[in-house]
Design a protein around this motif. Structure first.
Motif, PDB file in Angstrom:
ATOM      1  N   ARG A  33       0.915  -1.305  -0.186  1.00  0.00           N
ATOM      2  CA  ARG A  33       0.064   0.091   0.074  1.00  0.00           C
ATOM      3  C   ARG A  33       0.760   1.219   0.033  1.00  0.00           C
ATOM      4  O   ARG A  33       1.756   1.344   0.991  1.00  0.00           O
ATOM      5  CB  ARG A  33      -1.089  -0.024   1.433  1.00  0.00           C
ATOM      6  N   CYS A  34       0.376   1.938  -0.760  1.00  0.00           N
ATOM      7  CA  CYS A  34       1.462   3.416  -1.037  1.00  0.00           C
ATOM      8  C   CYS A  34       0.390   4.658  -0.924  1.00  0.00           C
ATOM      9  O   CYS A  34      -0.632   4.664  -1.717  1.00  0.00           O
ATOM     10  CB  CYS A  34       2.015   3.449  -2.181  1.00  0.00           C
ATOM     11  N   LYS A  35       0.495   5.487  -0.015  1.00  0.00           N
ATOM     12  CA  LYS A  35      -0.548   6.669   0.100  1.00  0.00           C
ATOM     13  C   LYS A  35       0.405   7.916   0.297  1.00  0.00           C
ATOM     14  O   LYS A  35       0.700   8.388   1.425  1.00  0.00           O
ATOM     15  CB  LYS A  35      -1.543   6.426   1.052  1.00  0.00           C
ATOM     16  N   SER A  36       1.092   8.423  -0.584  1.00  0.00           N
ATOM     17  CA  SER A  36       1.802   9.735  -0.646  1.00  0.00           C
ATOM     18  C   SER A  36       1.294  10.847  -1.253  1.00  0.00           C
ATOM     19  O   SER A  36       0.153  10.592  -1.826  1.00  0.00           O
ATOM     20  CB  SER A  36       3.022   9.541  -1.155  1.00  0.00           C
ATOM     21  N   GLU A  37       1.989  11.898  -1.266  1.00  0.00           N
ATOM     22  CA  GLU A  37       1.469  12.968  -2.103  1.00  0.00           C
ATOM     23  C   GLU A  37       1.190  12.876  -3.558  1.00  0.00           C
ATOM     24  O   GLU A  37       0.431  13.395  -4.240  1.00  0.00           O
ATOM     25  CB  GLU A  37       2.095  14.202  -1.684  1.00  0.00           C
ATOM     26  N   THR A  38       2.282  11.917  -4.059  1.00  0.00           N
ATOM     27  CA  THR A  38       2.483  11.740  -5.407  1.00  0.00           C
ATOM     28  C   THR A  38       1.973  10.413  -5.943  1.00  0.00           C
ATOM     29  O   THR A  38       1.698  10.214  -7.183  1.00  0.00           O
ATOM     30  CB  THR A  38       4.178  11.829  -5.929  1.00  0.00           C
ATOM     31  N   ASN A  39       1.519   9.375  -5.162  1.00  0.00           N
ATOM     32  CA  ASN A  39       1.216   8.257  -5.316  1.00  0.00           C
ATOM     33  C   ASN A  39       0.153   7.721  -4.548  1.00  0.00           C
ATOM     34  O   ASN A  39       0.292   7.859  -3.111  1.00  0.00           O
ATOM     35  CB  ASN A  39       2.368   7.293  -5.573  1.00  0.00           C
ATOM     36  N   CYS A  40      -0.867   6.938  -5.129  1.00  0.00           N
ATOM     37  CA  CYS A  40      -1.668   6.169  -4.206  1.00  0.00           C
ATOM     38  C   CYS A  40      -2.189   4.884  -4.764  1.00  0.00           C
ATOM     39  O   CYS A  40      -3.124   4.949  -5.700  1.00  0.00           O
ATOM     40  CB  CYS A  40      -3.109   7.309  -3.812  1.00  0.00           C
ATOM     41  N   PHE A  41      -1.896   3.811  -4.052  1.00  0.00           N
ATOM     42  CA  PHE A  41      -2.470   2.564  -4.774  1.00  0.00           C
ATOM     43  C   PHE A  41      -2.226   1.475  -3.844  1.00  0.00           C
ATOM     44  O   PHE A  41      -1.625   1.446  -2.629  1.00  0.00           O
ATOM     45  CB  PHE A  41      -1.733   2.222  -6.168  1.00  0.00           C
ATOM     46  N   LEU A  42      -2.827   0.413  -4.023  1.00  0.00           N
ATOM     47  CA  LEU A  42      -2.680  -0.952  -3.256  1.00  0.00           C
ATOM     48  C   LEU A  42      -2.476  -2.012  -4.293  1.00  0.00           C
ATOM     49  O   LEU A  42      -3.431  -2.572  -5.058  1.00  0.00           O
ATOM     50  CB  LEU A  42      -4.176  -1.249  -2.464  1.00  0.00           C
ATOM     51  N   ASP A  43      -1.423  -2.497  -4.079  1.00  0.00           N
ATOM     52  CA  ASP A  43      -1.050  -3.713  -4.924  1.00  0.00           C
ATOM     53  C   ASP A  43      -1.278  -5.100  -4.299  1.00  0.00           C
ATOM     54  O   ASP A  43      -1.066  -5.280  -3.155  1.00  0.00           O
ATOM     55  CB  ASP A  43       0.315  -3.962  -5.362  1.00  0.00           C
ATOM     56  N   ILE A  44      -2.076  -6.062  -4.832  1.00  0.00           N
ATOM     57  CA  ILE A  44      -2.310  -7.345  -4.305  1.00  0.00           C
ATOM     58  C   ILE A  44      -1.575  -8.450  -5.028  1.00  0.00           C
ATOM     59  O   ILE A  44      -1.692  -8.789  -6.293  1.00  0.00           O
ATOM     60  CB  ILE A  44      -3.808  -7.717  -4.150  1.00  0.00           C
ATOM     61  N   TRP A  45      -0.721  -9.243  -4.271  1.00  0.00           N
ATOM     62  CA  TRP A  45       0.313 -10.157  -4.848  1.00  0.00           C
ATOM     63  C   TRP A  45       0.111 -11.591  -4.376  1.00  0.00           C
ATOM     64  O   TRP A  45      -0.451 -11.622  -3.198  1.00  0.00           O
ATOM     65  CB  TRP A  45       1.679  -9.856  -4.641  1.00  0.00           C
ATOM     66  N   VAL A  46       0.305 -12.449  -5.059  1.00  0.00           N
ATOM     67  CA  VAL A  46       0.225 -13.852  -4.264  1.00  0.00           C
ATOM     68  C   VAL A  46       1.311 -14.707  -4.873  1.00  0.00           C
ATOM     69  O   VAL A  46       1.582 -14.669  -6.132  1.00  0.00           O
ATOM     70  CB  VAL A  46      -1.058 -14.583  -4.637  1.00  0.00           C
ATOM     71  N   MET A  47       2.190 -15.676  -4.185  1.00  0.00           N
ATOM     72  CA  MET A  47       3.021 -16.420  -4.579  1.00  0.00           C
ATOM     73  C   MET A  47       2.545 -17.578  -4.909  1.00  0.00           C
ATOM     74  O   MET A  47       2.105 -18.542  -4.164  1.00  0.00           O
ATOM     75  CB  MET A  47       4.033 -16.612  -3.553  1.00  0.00           C
TER      76      MET A  47
ATOM     77  N   LYS B 228      10.027 -16.471  -8.751  1.00  0.00           N
ATOM     78  CA  LYS B 228       9.586 -16.192 -10.390  1.00  0.00           C
ATOM     79  C   LYS B 228       7.886 -16.169 -10.337  1.00  0.00           C
ATOM     80  O   LYS B 228       7.342 -15.807 -11.316  1.00  0.00           O
ATOM     81  CB  LYS B 228       9.989 -17.066 -11.256  1.00  0.00           C
ATOM     82  N   SER B 229       7.157 -17.117  -9.049  1.00  0.00           N
ATOM     83  CA  SER B 229       6.103 -17.212  -9.310  1.00  0.00           C
ATOM     84  C   SER B 229       4.986 -16.219  -8.504  1.00  0.00           C
ATOM     85  O   SER B 229       3.699 -16.052  -8.413  1.00  0.00           O
ATOM     86  CB  SER B 229       5.627 -18.549  -8.668  1.00  0.00           C
ATOM     87  N   TRP B 230       5.601 -15.085  -8.104  1.00  0.00           N
ATOM     88  CA  TRP B 230       4.978 -13.968  -7.441  1.00  0.00           C
ATOM     89  C   TRP B 230       4.017 -13.143  -8.720  1.00  0.00           C
ATOM     90  O   TRP B 230       4.695 -13.012  -9.927  1.00  0.00           O
ATOM     91  CB  TRP B 230       5.917 -12.889  -7.180  1.00  0.00           C
ATOM     92  N   THR B 231       3.154 -13.202  -8.544  1.00  0.00           N
ATOM     93  CA  THR B 231       2.052 -12.543  -9.365  1.00  0.00           C
ATOM     94  C   THR B 231       1.340 -11.477  -9.048  1.00  0.00           C
ATOM     95  O   THR B 231       0.601 -11.539  -7.895  1.00  0.00           O
ATOM     96  CB  THR B 231       0.947 -13.742  -9.916  1.00  0.00           C
ATOM     97  N   LYS B 232       1.124 -10.225  -9.624  1.00  0.00           N
ATOM     98  CA  LYS B 232       0.287  -9.218  -9.084  1.00  0.00           C
ATOM     99  C   LYS B 232      -1.121  -9.504  -9.499  1.00  0.00           C
ATOM    100  O   LYS B 232      -1.479  -9.620 -10.922  1.00  0.00           O
ATOM    101  CB  LYS B 232       0.913  -7.931  -9.685  1.00  0.00           C
ATOM    102  N   LEU B 233      -2.104  -9.796  -8.450  1.00  0.00           N
ATOM    103  CA  LEU B 233      -3.387  -9.950  -9.007  1.00  0.00           C
ATOM    104  C   LEU B 233      -4.172  -8.780  -9.379  1.00  0.00           C
ATOM    105  O   LEU B 233      -5.129  -8.767 -10.423  1.00  0.00           O
ATOM    106  CB  LEU B 233      -4.023 -10.696  -7.947  1.00  0.00           C
ATOM    107  N   MET B 234      -3.916  -7.761  -8.815  1.00  0.00           N
ATOM    108  CA  MET B 234      -4.779  -6.513  -9.152  1.00  0.00           C
ATOM    109  C   MET B 234      -4.097  -5.259  -8.421  1.00  0.00           C
ATOM    110  O   MET B 234      -3.016  -5.312  -7.538  1.00  0.00           O
ATOM    111  CB  MET B 234      -6.047  -6.704  -8.157  1.00  0.00           C
ATOM    112  N   ILE B 235      -4.256  -4.027  -9.145  1.00  0.00           N
ATOM    113  CA  ILE B 235      -3.825  -2.652  -8.575  1.00  0.00           C
ATOM    114  C   ILE B 235      -5.061  -1.952  -8.247  1.00  0.00           C
ATOM    115  O   ILE B 235      -6.101  -1.834  -9.096  1.00  0.00           O
ATOM    116  CB  ILE B 235      -2.966  -1.974  -9.393  1.00  0.00           C
ATOM    117  N   LEU B 236      -5.155  -1.593  -6.788  1.00  0.00           N
ATOM    118  CA  LEU B 236      -6.600  -1.024  -6.400  1.00  0.00           C
ATOM    119  C   LEU B 236      -5.988   0.352  -6.079  1.00  0.00           C
ATOM    120  O   LEU B 236      -4.997   0.747  -5.728  1.00  0.00           O
ATOM    121  CB  LEU B 236      -6.980  -1.492  -5.143  1.00  0.00           C
ATOM    122  N   THR B 237      -6.676   1.384  -7.070  1.00  0.00           N
ATOM    123  CA  THR B 237      -6.754   2.694  -6.624  1.00  0.00           C
ATOM    124  C   THR B 237      -7.968   3.319  -5.742  1.00  0.00           C
ATOM    125  O   THR B 237      -8.827   2.619  -5.377  1.00  0.00           O
ATOM    126  CB  THR B 237      -6.837   3.366  -8.052  1.00  0.00           C
ATOM    127  N   PRO B 238      -7.758   4.518  -5.258  1.00  0.00           N
ATOM    128  CA  PRO B 238      -8.678   5.267  -4.357  1.00  0.00           C
ATOM    129  C   PRO B 238     -10.266   4.853  -4.677  1.00  0.00           C
ATOM    130  O   PRO B 238     -10.478   4.995  -5.846  1.00  0.00           O
ATOM    131  CB  PRO B 238      -8.347   6.540  -4.362  1.00  0.00           C
TER     132      PRO B 238
END
Length: 413
Positions: A312-326, A333-343
């Motif tokens: 999770r990143c909540k700064s003045e320049t960036n705001c997102f939530l990345d959801i990963w699963v191994m 190498k099996s780490w996979t980003k399932l979703m990027i959630l925005t405000p």
């Protein structure tokens, strides 16, 4: 067992219902007594916890059978298999936002309906120096409680709410009075399948070291011996403080920072094999760089076979939530980003991710109203769970078991 078998509105008065249930229980007990002794365990193993606790008072042989360690282990295996078949898994929620903390169990199903409330032992309340115990995690129906905030707070408890029993751990050997200033980074509870033992693992980093690198010590408490032991120190690293444990494949997992050969720092996961009593490193996604604006939270994956990661990143320049699963445990190498959630919503607030459900959905807490919601990764749809984070936050899966029933040092309430 008969108290909970009738659903709906009763046509009988509470007193009549109680007498009827008692009569049925007596009939069942008499039927069991008429059976050959050798098949009694086979029948008892299929009964729920409440019934078994009652039946310990029927006769000495039943009591001896139900309190036998091999019976307790077999009953646990049967319960786990039954939960898998019937999808009756439970989630433990801890409410620590009110004046008096409370605990409850919910089904991990579509409705996320409440199963029951849990009574906290009053004897532990009298031991507290802080406002409440924090729930570190669960393992096979045992709950690890910790009250370790402050210089002289070393209260650790293994608690089985199902049978209203707990064991108070002795004070660990690493304390402020013995080792000076330190950070109590993480603690966890796991099962040692090799030694058939439950162990509490405590990671602490000694500060003010001569080389300016913190010295990280690892202690473990064995439930079978009732004492603490010490493992060799970890290589120079900083283990993140973690409120909730991540137990997967017999190992406890914590986020950590380690110095590289070029004196830079990088994220990784320290995994402690409870049975082998050894650590190993698991690399995080290669794209994840050290950044002070990032909030990282490790979790158990939905299928309970690997680990997940919320960034999770909540700064003045960036705001997102990345959801990963191994997707393949221990394979970087099996780490996979399932979703990027925005405000989300009119106020453009960014939810906080708490955990994966067994369905693969993610439990989030909304910033605006503190409601818990479930996010379907595939459809990207949100479902309100009807639970406020003030009412409780998920701390782990839970099974009703008999563990601790055979302990002479256990305290019942």
């Amino acid at each position: 067992m008969w108290d909970d078998c009738y659903e709906g509105k009763s046509l009988l008065s509470p007193e009549s219902t109680s007498k009827l249930c008692l009569s049925i229980t007596h009939v069942f007990q008499n039927w069991l007594k008429s059976l050959p002794e050798e098949i009694i365990p086979t029948i008892l193993i299929r009964l729920p916890i409440k019934s078994l606790i009652r039946f310990t008072s029927v006769c000495k042989s039943w009591r001896s059978t139900i309190k036998d360690p091999s019976f307790i282990r077999t009953h646990l295996t049967h319960t786990l298999n039954l939960n898998d078949q019937n999808a009756t898994h439970l989630i433990l929620l801890h409410n620590y936002g009110s004046k008096e903390d409370s605990y409850s169990l919910y089904y991990d199903n579509n409705e996320v309906s409440q199963y029951c409330s849990i009574e906290f032992p009053i004897g532990l309340k009298n031991r507290m120096t802080n406002s409440c115990f924090r729930v570190v995690g669960t393992c096979d129906g045992l709950v690890l409680l910790a009250e370790d905030l402050g210089n002289e707070a070393y209260n650790f408890v293994i608690w089985n709410p199902s049978i209203r029993t707990y064991v108070i751990l002795p004070k660990p050997s690493v304390r402020f009075s013995t080792h000076g200033k330190y950070e109590a980074n993480s603690i966890g509870l796991g099962y040692d399948a090799i030694g058939n033992d439950y162990k509490v693992v405590r990671v602490t980093s000694l500060l003010d070291q001569p080389d300016h690198y913190p010295r990280t010590l690892v202690q473990y408490y064995s439930l079978s011996t009732g004492s603490w032991g010490m493992l060799r120190p970890l290589p120079p690293c900083v283990v993140h403080k973690s409120r909730v444990q991540v137990l997967v494949n017999g190992a406890l997992h914590w986020l950590a920072l380690r110095w590289t050969d070029d004196r830079q720092m990088k994220y990784l996961v320290m995994a402690f094999d409870v049975g082998g009593q050894s650590f190993r490193e698991i690399m995080l996604p290669e794209s994840l760089k050290l950044d002070a604006s990032l909030e990282l939270r490790l979790c158990v994956s939905g299928d309970r076979k690997s680990i997940g990661l919320f960034v999770r990143c909540k700064s003045e320049t960036n705001c997102f939530l990345d959801i990963w699963v191994m997707k393949e445990y221990c394979v970087e190498k099996s780490w996979t980003k399932l979703m990027i959630l925005t405000p989300q919503g009119p106020k453009r607030s960014l939810p906080k991710a708490l955990c994966f459900r067994r369905s693969g959905e993610v439990v989030l807490v909304l910033e605006d109203d503190h409601e818990l919601v479930s996010l379907d990764i595939v459809s990207k749809q949100f479902k309100n769970l009807g639970i406020s984070s003030d009412q409780g936050c998920p701390v782990g899966s839970y099974e009703e078991t008999l563990l601790l029933l055979d302990r002479k040092d256990a305290i019942s309430y």
